[in-house]
Design an enzyme around this catalytic site. Structure first.
Site, short mmCIF file in Angstrom:
data_model
loop_
_atom_site.label_atom_id
_atom_site.label_comp_id
_atom_site.label_asym_id
_atom_site.label_seq_id
_atom_site.Cartn_x
_atom_site.Cartn_y
_atom_site.Cartn_z
CG ASP A 2 -14.18 21.03 37.57
OD1 ASP A 2 -15.41 21.21 37.59
OD2 ASP A 2 -13.49 21.04 36.54
CD GLN A 26 -15.24 20.98 29.95
OE1 GLN A 26 -15.63 21.92 30.64
NE2 GLN A 26 -15.84 19.79 30.01
CE LYS A 75 -18.74 23.03 32.88
NZ LYS A 75 -17.65 22.06 32.75
#
Ligand code: NAP
Length: 287
Positions: free
Chosen positions: A120, A97, A53
């Site tokens: 997200d 994460q 990412k």
């Protein structure tokens, strides 16, 4: 002939489009959009995801930062870091994460990300807006699935979509997204999970089948009707160390009209939608 829905290629095209918009934003505001990634512990798969990412951010001209914390980090310590990132004007988006170590309550952490930096799309405000039909940040995997269908001109409107898996990050938000009124939506959606009786009786009725359960080659050829479109979200490791999806690709491709591969399908799309959301966050914060 079966159409292979190439997520890698589409991701490259969409990332080039995003890079052009990042350059425009940077010129206009004198500031590059930036993603702060938070990684707690040493989970090897998470390390790879975060590295990919960040690499993508760099390639598109965005900033990225890694906050690597030890596996022993307390919930309060993580909340303290998030409070700093929430108010840092350089940080457009925050990515925590998952999974997090056991001593940390994931939902408390997801709730603590500022809604305008929730790239997200997992937070309660993002999910509430999606449910209300006025989305701000769409969760990246469902968004990537919708885009791979739309950009390949696969009809969603009026189609019966059967989703196998009801997680908060894939199945559930995907159902909301595809049933929305309007472009890229208007589907009739059925959601299956581990307590569903006779999944094959439902998947064989579907125009589009999406599988997101984390079980290698779960969807077999006899579970779809000829001509159906199949989207494979699963990422599994086979005993010989290879990546495999939730769909028995070689057999199912013989009857499907279109199918996503693993790897090179939904994975690259997910990263691309994170980049899209990070740029959108920067735009929203400066509008
Ligand atoms: P998850 O949180 O573990 O949820 C799995 C879902 O599948 C649950 O709803 C579960 O049902 C259901 N399920 C499990 N076994 C089943 C079975 N035999 N029959 C029917 N339903 C079953 O998983 P997730 O985070 O959604 O991820 C799913 C897969 O997608 C994993 O392989 C993951 O690595 C992959 N993934 C890929 C991407 C990408 O970018 N490509 C992104 C996210 C996830 P219950 O709710 O009843 O337990």
């Amino acid at each position: 002939m079966t159409q292979i829905l190439d997520g890698k290629l589409l991701a490259q095209t969409m990332q080039a489009e995003i890079a052009a918009k990042v350059a425009d934003f940077t010129q206009k505001h004198g500031l590059r959009p930036g993603l702060a990634a938070v990684l707690v512990g040493e989970n090897p798969a998470s390390q790879v995801y975060v590295r990919n990412k960040r690499k993508a951010c760099d390639q598109l001209g965005m900033q990225s930062w890694l906050h690597q914390l030890p596996a022993t980090t307390s919930q309060d310590e993580l909340l303290h870091l998030l409070a700093q990132l929430n108010t840092d004007p350089q940080v457009s988006g925050i990515l925590v994460q998952l999974p997090l170590p056991k001593q940390i309550d994931e939902s408390a952490i997801i709730d603590a990300v500022a809604p305008l930096k929730d790239v997200d799309g997992f937070g309660p405000v993002s999910l509430g807006l999606l449910t209300a039909g006025t989305p701000r940040f769409l969760p990246c995997t469902p968004f990537g699935i919708q885009q791979i269908l739309v950009r390949n001109k696969i009809r969603i409107d009026g189609q019966h979509v059967v989703i196998v898996g009801r997680s908060n990050i894939v199945g559930k938000p995907l159902a909301l997204l595809l049933m929305q009124k309007g472009d890229g939506g208007n589907a009739t959606v059925t959601v299956c999970h581990s307590k569903t009786r006779d999944i094959a009786a439902l998947t064989t009725q579907a125009d589009i089948v999406v599988v997101a359960i984390g079980q290698t080659h779960f969807l077999t050829r006899d579970m779809i009707r000829p001509g159906a479109v199949v989207v494979d979200v699963g990422i599994n490791r086979t005993p010989d160390g290879k990546l495999a999806g939730d769909v028995d690709f070689d057999a199912v491709r013989e009857v499907a009209s279109a199918i996503t591969p693993v790897p090179g399908g939904i994975g690259p799309m997910t990263i691309t939608m994170l980049l899209h959301n990070t740029l959108q966050a920067a735009i929203l914060q400066h509008s």
